[in-house]
Design an enzyme around this catalytic site. Structure first.
Site, PDB file in Angstrom:
ATOM      1  N   ASP A   9      34.420  29.275  37.164  1.00 21.76           N
ATOM      2  CA  ASP A   9      34.382  30.691  37.503  1.00 21.76           C
ATOM      3  C   ASP A   9      32.956  31.161  37.216  1.00 21.76           C
ATOM      4  O   ASP A   9      32.268  30.576  36.400  1.00 21.76           O
ATOM      5  CB  ASP A   9      35.388  31.409  36.597  1.00 21.76           C
ATOM      6  CG  ASP A   9      35.378  32.909  36.788  1.00 21.76           C
ATOM      7  OD1 ASP A   9      35.089  33.359  37.907  1.00 21.76           O
ATOM      8  OD2 ASP A   9      35.658  33.621  35.814  1.00 21.76           O
ATOM      9  N   ASP A 209      37.812  32.546  32.695  1.00 22.79           N
ATOM     10  CA  ASP A 209      38.025  33.488  31.596  1.00 22.79           C
ATOM     11  C   ASP A 209      38.971  34.631  31.958  1.00 22.79           C
ATOM     12  O   ASP A 209      39.425  35.352  31.088  1.00 22.79           O
ATOM     13  CB  ASP A 209      36.676  34.081  31.168  1.00 22.79           C
ATOM     14  CG  ASP A 209      36.003  34.863  32.289  1.00 22.79           C
ATOM     15  OD1 ASP A 209      36.423  34.710  33.462  1.00 22.79           O
ATOM     16  OD2 ASP A 209      35.070  35.627  32.011  1.00 22.79           O
TER      17      ASP A 209
HETATM   18  P1  ADP Z   1      35.366  36.299  39.134  1.00 22.23           P
HETATM   19  O1  ADP Z   1      36.248  35.336  39.864  1.00 22.23           O
HETATM   20  O2  ADP Z   1      33.912  36.077  39.451  1.00 22.23           O
HETATM   21  O3  ADP Z   1      35.634  36.330  37.668  1.00 22.23           O
HETATM   22  P2  ADP Z   1      37.016  38.632  39.776  1.00 22.23           P
HETATM   23  O4  ADP Z   1      38.020  37.975  40.670  1.00 22.23           O
HETATM   24  O5  ADP Z   1      37.452  38.987  38.403  1.00 22.23           O
HETATM   25  O6  ADP Z   1      35.669  37.765  39.732  1.00 22.23           O
HETATM   26  O7  ADP Z   1      36.477  39.924  40.489  1.00 22.23           O
HETATM   27  C1  ADP Z   1      36.021  39.851  41.809  1.00 22.23           C
HETATM   28  C2  ADP Z   1      35.401  41.147  42.241  1.00 22.23           C
HETATM   29  O8  ADP Z   1      36.376  42.185  42.183  1.00 22.23           O
HETATM   30  C3  ADP Z   1      34.275  41.597  41.347  1.00 22.23           C
HETATM   31  O9  ADP Z   1      33.051  41.009  41.722  1.00 22.23           O
HETATM   32  C4  ADP Z   1      34.300  43.098  41.591  1.00 22.23           C
HETATM   33  O10 ADP Z   1      33.621  43.401  42.786  1.00 22.23           O
HETATM   34  C5  ADP Z   1      35.774  43.396  41.797  1.00 22.23           C
HETATM   35  N1  ADP Z   1      36.429  43.866  40.556  1.00 22.23           N
HETATM   36  C6  ADP Z   1      37.415  43.249  39.863  1.00 22.23           C
HETATM   37  N2  ADP Z   1      37.780  43.978  38.792  1.00 22.23           N
HETATM   38  C7  ADP Z   1      37.001  45.080  38.784  1.00 22.23           C
HETATM   39  C8  ADP Z   1      36.879  46.226  37.902  1.00 22.23           C
HETATM   40  N3  ADP Z   1      37.638  46.385  36.825  1.00 22.23           N
HETATM   41  N4  ADP Z   1      35.965  47.146  38.239  1.00 22.23           N
HETATM   42  C9  ADP Z   1      35.193  47.007  39.325  1.00 22.23           C
HETATM   43  N5  ADP Z   1      35.245  45.963  40.163  1.00 22.23           N
HETATM   44  C10 ADP Z   1      36.140  45.012  39.913  1.00 22.23           C
HETATM   45 MG    MG Z   2      36.064  35.783  35.797  1.00 21.18          MG
END
Ligand code: ADP
Ligand code: MG
Length: 325
Positions: A9, A209
């Site tokens: 990730d 994570d």
């Molecule tokens: P990763 O797989 O890189 O950990 P996530 O799946 O957690 O990423 O999140 C993907 C995208 O969703 C983020 O890059 C953001 O644009 C959006 N996102 C997710 N949660 C939030 C939040 N709490 N506030 C703002 N944007 C969010």
């Molecule tokens: Mg993540």
């Protein structure tokens, strides 16, 4: 077979997980402080690492945050809630289009500058209208590029799987020398990636994570959670890197491999003593040489086999595992 594929990730593993706000732009009629206060109120209950720099920005400006109701988090997209009678959304482009917000003002050129720096643009909409953009940068952790190189040298193929946008993911991946990148992936797609690699016969380790990583962590042959991450990730994974430091992952791989080598050596010791001792005791040498195994020597050989195995296993305590042998 060894684990040969490592899916990572982007957040917490690769990046520091302490994102900074590097840009803010306002669209529409609402003053910047007003929509920022609404966005920070929605993020107050979010455990996503991207929420913290938004809360911090509001705190630094001394903005007061109103109460929130009907909070919902869409994994991999963003969050939404009612604040002060307003419907507030914050997240990526997918989050905006899901809610039917007109995002035509957000041209590719408008966000490309942030993405080319490896920063993530987040968008805020209030009552269905685009209100602003927050660019958040999570710098690559120190030493990560070297650690990835050492993991590659151990024969692991590295894959990045992130919910972040394509432009941002590509920049971070390039800086780390990862060429297999999957961006804008939802939690079920992370799971599907693990499945697909496994069905091609790979042994897959997955490091993550977030809540969005949990299904993939549970499916992987070895799920590795970051101690700095969410509880559900740690509960789904076989292994937790308490410090959230990727160097610990390299140590875990090196220790696991040294342990497997050691187990094979020990099997050799156990079988060697027995395959030599048992036929002699059974009398194979008796007809020609008149040799039988005295019970005393047999007992000594039995103990020596255990001593060799334990002595060999204890060598692992002194094995240097900070770097490859
Ligand atoms: P990763 O797989 O890189 O950990 P996530 O799946 O957690 O990423 O999140 C993907 C995208 O969703 C983020 O890059 C953001 O644009 C959006 N996102 C997710 N949660 C939030 C939040 N709490 N506030 C703002 N944007 C969010
Ligand atoms: Mg993540």
């Amino acid at each position: 077979a060894h684990v040969d594929t490592l899916i990572l990730d982007k957040t917490g593993t690769l990046t520091a997980g302490r994102p900074e706000l590097i840009g803010i732009e306002t669209f529409g009629q609402l003053p910047e402080d007003d929509w920022l206060a609404l966005a920070a109120a929605v993020e107050r209950d979010s455990e996503h690492p991207l929420a913290e720099p938004i809360r911090r920005a509001a705190r630094e400006r001394g903005l007061s945050l109103a109460d929130v109701s009907d909070f919902t988090a869409s994994s991999g997209r963003g969050v939404r809630a009612n604040v002060d009678g307003h419907q507030v959304i914050i997240g990526n482009r997918g989050m905006l289009s899901d809610a039917g917000v007109d995002a035509s003002a957000l041209t590719e050129e408008r966000t490309a500058g942030y993405e080319s720096k490896g920063a993530t643009p987040l968008f805020c909409a209030v009552d269905g209208q685009l209100a602003g953009l927050l660019a958040v940068a999570d710098p690559i952790k120190e030493g990560v590029a070297e650690t990835l190189q050492a993991l590659r040298a151990q024969g692991l193929s590295l894959v990045m799987a992130t919910g972040d946008g394509r432009g941002t993911a590509a920049v971070i991946a390039r800086q780390l020398g990862i060429d297999d990148v999957h961006a804008e992936v939802m939690p079920d797609q992370k799971l599907a990636l693990v499945h697909a690699a496994q069905s091609r016969g790979h042994k897959v380790a997955m490091a993550g994570d977030g809540i969005n990583d949990a299904p993939a962590l549970a499916q992987a042959d070895v799920g590795i959670a970051m101690g700095s991450g969410t509880d559900v990730a740690m509960e789904s994974a076989a292994l937790t890197l308490v410090s959230g430091d990727l160097r610990a992952l390299l140590r875990a791989v090196l220790l696991a491999r040294a342990t497997m080598r050691n187990i094979r050596q020990n099997l050799f010791f156990a079988f060697a003593y027995n395959s030599a001792g048992v036929p002699v005791a059974a009398g194979v040498l008796y007809p020609v040489f008149g040799v039988l195994l005295s019970p005393m020597i047999a007992a000594a050989a039995m103990s020596l086999s255990s001593v060799s195995v334990i002595g060999n296993a204890l060598r692992l305590r002194h094995r240097k595992i900070d770097r490859p042998a």
